[in-house]
Scaffold this motif. Structure first.
Motif: not given
Length: 374
Positions: A285, A292, A142, A288-289, A255-256, A252
């Motif tokens: 990304e 988040g 990130k 993950a966003n 989740e990755h 975030h």
């Protein structure tokens, strides 16, 4: 400068000139009116040619003084070149490739006048056999420019995070336990002090968790990567010390980990977008966003609140919304700023509080006065 010009001294040229004219050193000293010891000293390289001597040599040999001054300056440069110029060029390459000054300041490498010792430290730090090799570090991150190649400062930060994580002892990674830990983490959203529990929750799931102070201008908030033994690492920089950003970045990166991101995509120093598998990075990304954002304020709750209140988002209504959800006001404000595309919304009210002093409690930390000798 070719090799012949580098190794021949002015004295060797003078000796050749005298031999061609069949003049002895004594005869030549009489011609120029200087002591024989001067002529002998120039030929043996023990004496340098001064401007006055260059004029005398030029007049006697018909070459002009410039020839002898040039020969002398080139020879003197050659004598110091290996020691000075080569060292300088090697240092310059090191500074171009890595944030040398910052790494020395942080104690990640030791200052050394000897270029060999300095280079060896950087090869060891970045685990490379030679400095012509560009380090490769697979991870998901990130950062401000998520789709760009990795910068030297970001690379150094990642390697330091990996160094710290490698020394940390945790249980074997359990993906189910990590997934089940998310409600536990959600229960901590009410107060900044609760961030101190994050390290314990993650390590119990087998996730290594470290906090490393970022370099100025590094623009990286967090990263997920995997050690050789298959254990995931979550590293945070706390670059933007705000409660809403902390929780968003943490979720975030979680989740990755859950998605197994960061194992295959190799980020190469100064690489272009094509080599970075841009499509893969964009997709990861985005995933993950979304995780988040939904963690900070559940999407359904936020959209329902938005639909009911728009356009009258008063401070009082936001407070009531945050209290109903049991979420700190600063986290709700951060999500509303995104939703409204208004990053100035309630910004000066002091809701987006700092959490660094709480978040570093119990976490393996490097920076802000914390020093880990690993």
């Amino acid at each position: 400068m070719n090799k012949a010009a580098e190794i021949f001294s002015p004295g060797e040229f003078l000796a050749a000139e005298l031999e061609a004219r069949e003049w002895s050193q004594i005869e030549f000293s009489e011609i120029i009116g200087r002591p024989t010891t001067l002529v002998s000293g120039i030929i043996t390289g023990k004496k340098q040619i001064t401007p006055d001597t260059a004029i005398q040599l030029g007049d006697a040999l018909g070459t002009g003084p410039e020839v002898w001054m040039n020969l002398e300056s080139q020879y003197q440069l050659f004598k110091v070149r290996d020691k000075a110029v080569n060292t300088i060029s090697r240092k310059a390459k090191l500074y171009e490739k890595f944030p040398v000054r910052e790494m020395i300041k942080r104690g990640w490498v030791e200052a050394a006048d000897n270029i060999e010792i300095l280079e060896q430290q950087f090869k060891k730090f970045f685990n490379i056999s030679d400095l012509e090799t560009s380090p490769v570090f697979s991870h998901s991150a990130k950062k401000t420019n998520a789709h760009d190649g990795i910068t030297p400062k970001q690379l150094a930060w990642l390697y330091r995070a990996k160094m710290l994580a490698s020394s940390q002892v945790t249980k074997k990674y359990d993906a189910i336990a990590l997934s089940n830990s998310i409600p536990k983490l959600s229960a901590l959203l009410a107060a900044p002090e609760e961030t101190r529990h994050v390290s314990k929750i993650l390590t119990e799931c087998g996730v290594k968790y470290v906090i490393v102070e970022p370099f100025p201008g590094s623009k990286i908030d967090g990263a997920c990567f995997w050690l050789d033994n298959g254990q995931p690492v979550i590293a945070l920089s706390l670059r933007l010390d705000r409660i809403d950003i902390f929780w968003f970045v943490l979720r975030h990166e979680i989740e990755h980990v859950l998605q197994g991101h960061g194992k295959e995509v190799g980020y190469i120093l100064d690489s272009d977008s094509e080599e970075q598998n841009l499509d893969v990075i964009v997709e990861e990304e985005n995933i993950a966003n979304l995780a988040g954002d939904d963690f900070c304020v559940p999407k359904k709750e936020l959209e329902n609140f938005y639909a009911r209140v728009f356009p009258l988002f008063s401070e009082h209504k936001v407070k009531m919304f945050a209290q109903r959800l049991g979420i700190h006001m600063g986290i709700v404000v951060g999500q509303l700023q995104k939703r409204l595309d208004r990053h100035d919304y309630l910004r000066g009210k002091g809701y987006q509080v700092k959490i660094r002093n709480h978040a570093t409690i119990g976490a393996l930390t490097d920076g802000w006065g914390f020093v880990e000798n690993n």
